[in-house]
Design an enzyme around this catalytic site. Structure first.
Site, mmCIF file in Angstrom:
data_model
loop_
_atom_site.group_PDB
_atom_site.id
_atom_site.type_symbol
_atom_site.label_atom_id
_atom_site.label_comp_id
_atom_site.label_asym_id
_atom_site.label_seq_id
_atom_site.Cartn_x
_atom_site.Cartn_y
_atom_site.Cartn_z
ATOM 1 N N ASP A 1 0.949 -1.193 0.080
ATOM 2 C CA ASP A 1 -0.062 -0.090 -0.014
ATOM 3 C C ASP A 1 0.907 1.368 0.063
ATOM 4 O O ASP A 1 2.009 0.872 0.529
ATOM 5 C CB ASP A 1 -1.031 0.011 1.318
ATOM 6 C CG ASP A 1 -2.092 0.843 0.951
ATOM 7 O OD1 ASP A 1 -3.115 0.787 1.646
ATOM 8 O OD2 ASP A 1 -2.219 1.720 0.182
HETATM 9 C C1 GLC Z 1 -4.359 4.356 -0.210
HETATM 10 C C2 GLC Z 1 -5.131 3.098 -0.057
HETATM 11 C C3 GLC Z 1 -5.198 2.340 -1.125
HETATM 12 C C4 GLC Z 1 -4.786 2.890 -2.414
HETATM 13 C C5 GLC Z 1 -3.536 3.581 -2.217
HETATM 14 C C6 GLC Z 1 -3.361 4.502 -3.692
HETATM 15 O O1 GLC Z 1 -3.614 4.884 1.031
HETATM 16 O O2 GLC Z 1 -5.138 2.500 1.384
HETATM 17 O O3 GLC Z 1 -6.377 1.599 -1.166
HETATM 18 O O4 GLC Z 1 -4.987 2.103 -3.396
HETATM 19 O O5 GLC Z 1 -3.038 4.287 -1.084
HETATM 20 O O6 GLC Z 1 -4.013 5.780 -3.564
#
Ligand code: GLC
Length: 710
Positions: free
Chosen positions: A266
């Site tokens: 993430d």
């Molecule tokens: C965010 C989310 C994830 C997302 C990623 C990119 O914090 O937790 O679901 O796809 O970062 O934006």
């Protein structure tokens, strides 16, 4: 002469072969070669530096290809409900493009409520076409975390409380998406069920609950959906971050399940080079490097899997074995997506995509209560409908966190009702003022929702206007603002915000036909449920919101949605709250918050059944404008085999065509362990004309001690 001809021919053949060899397409560039051959051929041509470059981001949403070999950069993008507008190379702010306004499809909580796996497939295909047109190779979705508290900030992005329902819908969504050569990135693996303390919560959970409740959707995504990407979660499990967690990524995902795809962090979920190298992280995105000695912020070469990793390789701290495994997985992803030559260019904002969005939305709307047939509203009515509430006019496609979108259009509930009934038949009253802002990451709704009137004045206006109305439709609920249905925090109360309860109660006293439409991704407290005639769960429906809601409210579409989660009367009826374990306890002298999932496997209706708690609306509940009868439910196998099979006849006993969802709940066979009274293990959706009957077959692979078909 013959000999001469043969030798000449042979020479020519040799020449062609040689020439061809000289110009022979390398295997990794040959689309007809099998993927593993292409992977190995590319890998052997790459330098160590090139292998390191493809396993971490080079910008906010892209990672490097291999320019020297003609392998293009790889582009990811949010989100599960539509393709996010482009941000600057290395900023969250908008790139300011004018070619990236998309179709917003309904939130996945709505998709789950359709109980229609064919729509899940259509959803994936449609989203993939929008992604292809925007040049994206991976969509960062679907989210399949289980909803274990109605306060969950991202429950709107997930598919409810039941592992089987979530699994079935996720598998078809992934198949649809990947059928077009766009990778899914199933998230957030795993145990990412809270937004509160999301970066620091360390989940403690029994292995049984892990396996029976929290992993099944991810396992189905891998084994049945064939997911090419999995996103690690921010939080911790057994004190190890889930973006590089040995147990979940190496032992379970890649070991037991044989996952051959890519584990993506993430954004900002990576915290250690050693753990990332050894515990199965394959692509690092979104890290901040001010945690490293270099101190540079967001400099991609300083990512944990960038220069620090390269330095470790050169010093012999790491063997090349892990690097080659990561590079193989990333190359495999390339050959499944960006290196394909048959993906076409997709399409964006097409009639087909709007039609799909409207169909999924209308089919996911849930009719929860309908006393005295308050619904549907007959478009031929001569009187007026009073539409009330901020959620009748507030755009909901902007906000909520990373799933926020920039849409080509979003039809509001008010506009939808006007389009369906005619402007002369629709009046409007604000009713309440909630959050008048409307922007996320530089995308603004452009709406001016400001209203300086007091709550009392707003309620008085609505009550006064109600006197002239044949029906009052309140569009209330939550929104995509912080501490509502939004990433980063959970809700802080189960009650409706912004004084809506007072508004609803006042209108219920003043009018005999009040319909409440809850625009939300979560259940909410409804102390006035008995005082209103009808209640509808309207979800976040995306671009076609108003049209889909009007379709259902006026009867153009007969509602067939069913709740994907339990709707409790009060928060204390939910295990995590009854046990007081949510949101966890901060560890002494640390920012870690330990949260024990003491409810174990008893999440959602499993908890309510076990404790004899009657919810306001049950899991799987949803009414129709017609009526159905189930008859002849019976088990059809002899009980000797491993598979239990069942049959039931469904009849439409009403006057309107409609669809019914038939659900098989079982109690597992007695094996000395405690089992929930009911667990959903199969469902089918059947569409029936008035008076029509169909026989439905249902089954469960396993032993059964009790069963019911509902
Ligand atoms: C965010 C989310 C994830 C997302 C990623 C990119 O914090 O937790 O679901 O796809 O970062 O934006």
């Amino acid at each position: 002469m013959n000999i001469m001809r043969h030798s000449t021919t042979a020479m020519v053949a040799l020449l062609i072969a040689t020439t061809a060899t000289a110009q022979k397409t390398p295997a990794y560039l040959d689309p007809s070669a099998d993927i593993e051959t292409r992977v190995e051929d590319a890998l052997k041509r790459m330098t160590t530096e090139e292998k390191v470059r493809i396993i971490h981001a080079q910008s906010k949403f892209s990672s490097a290809g291999v320019p020297r070999l003609g392998i293009p950069d790889f582009w990811t993008d949010d989100g599960p409900h539509g393709v996010r507008p482009d941000v600057l190379w290395d900023e969250w702010e908008q790139a300011g493009q004018t070619n990236d306004s998309c179709v917003a499809f309904p939130a996945l909580s709505c998709l789950a409520a359709t109980y229609n796996v064919e729509l899940a497939h259509l959803y994936g295909v449609s989203l993939a076409e929008e992604a292809l047109y925007r040049g994206k190779d991976m969509i960062l979705g679907p989210g399949v975390n289980i909803c274990r508290t109605p306060l969950g900030g991202r429950n709107f992005e997930y598919m409810g409380e039941d592992p089987w329902l979530t699994s079935r819908m996720a598998v078809e969504y992934i198949k649809g998406l990947q059928s077009k050569g766009v990778s899914a990135c199933v998230k957030h693996f795993c145990l990412n069920n809270d937004e509160e303390n999301r970066f620091t919560v360390n989940v403690k959970v029994s292995d049984r609950a892990l396996r029976e409740i929290y992993l099944p959707a991810f396992e189905a995504a891998v084994k049945e959906g064939g997911a090419w990407g999995i996103m690690g979660a921010y939080n911790l499990y057994q004190d190890q971050h889930l973006c590089h967690n040995k147990r979940t990524l190496m032992d379970i995902l890649k070991g037991e399940w044989g996952f051959d795809g890519v584990v993506v962090s993430d954004w900002g979920g990576t915290h250690s080079t050693d753990e990332a190298v050894k515990n199965g992280l394959d692509m690092e995105f979104g890290s901040w490097t001010n945690g490293l000695t270099h101190g540079a912020s967001n400099a991609y070469d300083n990512y944990y899997l960038a220069n620090p990793y390269l330095a470790g390789l050169r010093k012999g701290r790491y063997s090349t074995a892990e690097l080659d495994d990561k590079a193989r997985r990333v190359l495999r992803l390339f050959f499944r997506t960006s290196m394909r030559t048959d993906r076409g260019h997709g399409s964006m904002c097409s009639e087909a995509h709007y039609a799909a969005a409207r169909q999924i939305a209308a089919e996911g709307i849930v009719l929860l209560q309908n006393k005295r047939n308050a619904l549907p509203i007959d478009p031929r009515m001569t009187g007026k409908v009073l539409v009330v509430g901020e959620n009748a006019i507030k755009m909901m496609t902007v906000g909520g966190g990373s799933s926020s979108l920039k849409v080509q259009h979003e039809i509001s509930p008010l506009d939808g009702m006007i389009a369906a009934l005619g402007r002369e038949k629709v009046d409007f009253a604000r009713g309440y003022v909630g959050d008048t802002t409307g922007n996320y990451n530089g995308v603004t709704t452009g709406q001016d929702l400001s209203d300086r009137r007091s709550p009392a004045e707003l309620i008085a206006e609505a009550v006064s206007k109600a006197e002239d109305a044949d029906a009052v439709v309140i569009f209330g609920g939550l929104n995509k603002s912080d501490y509502q249905d939004c990433e980063g925090h959970d809700r802080q109360t189960y009650s409706l915000p912004y004084g809506q309860d007072e508004l609803v109660s006042a209108l219920a006293k003043a009018h005999k036909r009040v319909i409440f439409v809850c625009i939300s991704g979560n259940p909410v407290a409804m102390p006035w449920a008995n005082d209103v005639e009808a209640i509808v769960e309207g979800w976040y429906l995306g671009s076609e919101t108003g049209n889909a809601l009007a379709d259902v409210l006026t009867g153009a579409v007969n509602p067939s949605g069913k709740l994907p989660f339990t709707w409790p009367v009060k928060l204390e009826d939910v295990g995590a709250h009854a046990l007081g374990t949510y949101p966890g306890t901060r560890r002494e002298g640390s920012d870690i918050v330990d949260e024990e999932y003491e409810d174990g496997i008893y999440v959602g209706y499993r908890w309510a059944d076990k404790h004899g708690i009657k919810p306001l609306f049950a899991f799987g509940h949803g009414l129709s404008y017609t009526t159905f009868k189930l008859s002849g439910a019976r088990r059809t196998d002899d009980g000797a085999g491993g598979k239990a099979t069942f049959s039931v006849t469904v009849t439409n006993t009403g006057k309107t065509e409609g669809a019914e969802v038939v659900k098989l709940f079982i109690r597992k066979a007695d094996d000395g362990m405690d089992h929930p009274l009911r667990e959903l293990k199969d469902f089918k959706k059947v569409r029936l004309a008035p008076g029509e009957s169909k026989t439905v077959e249902l089954s469960y692979e396993g032993g059964v001690s009790a069963w019911s078909i509902e």
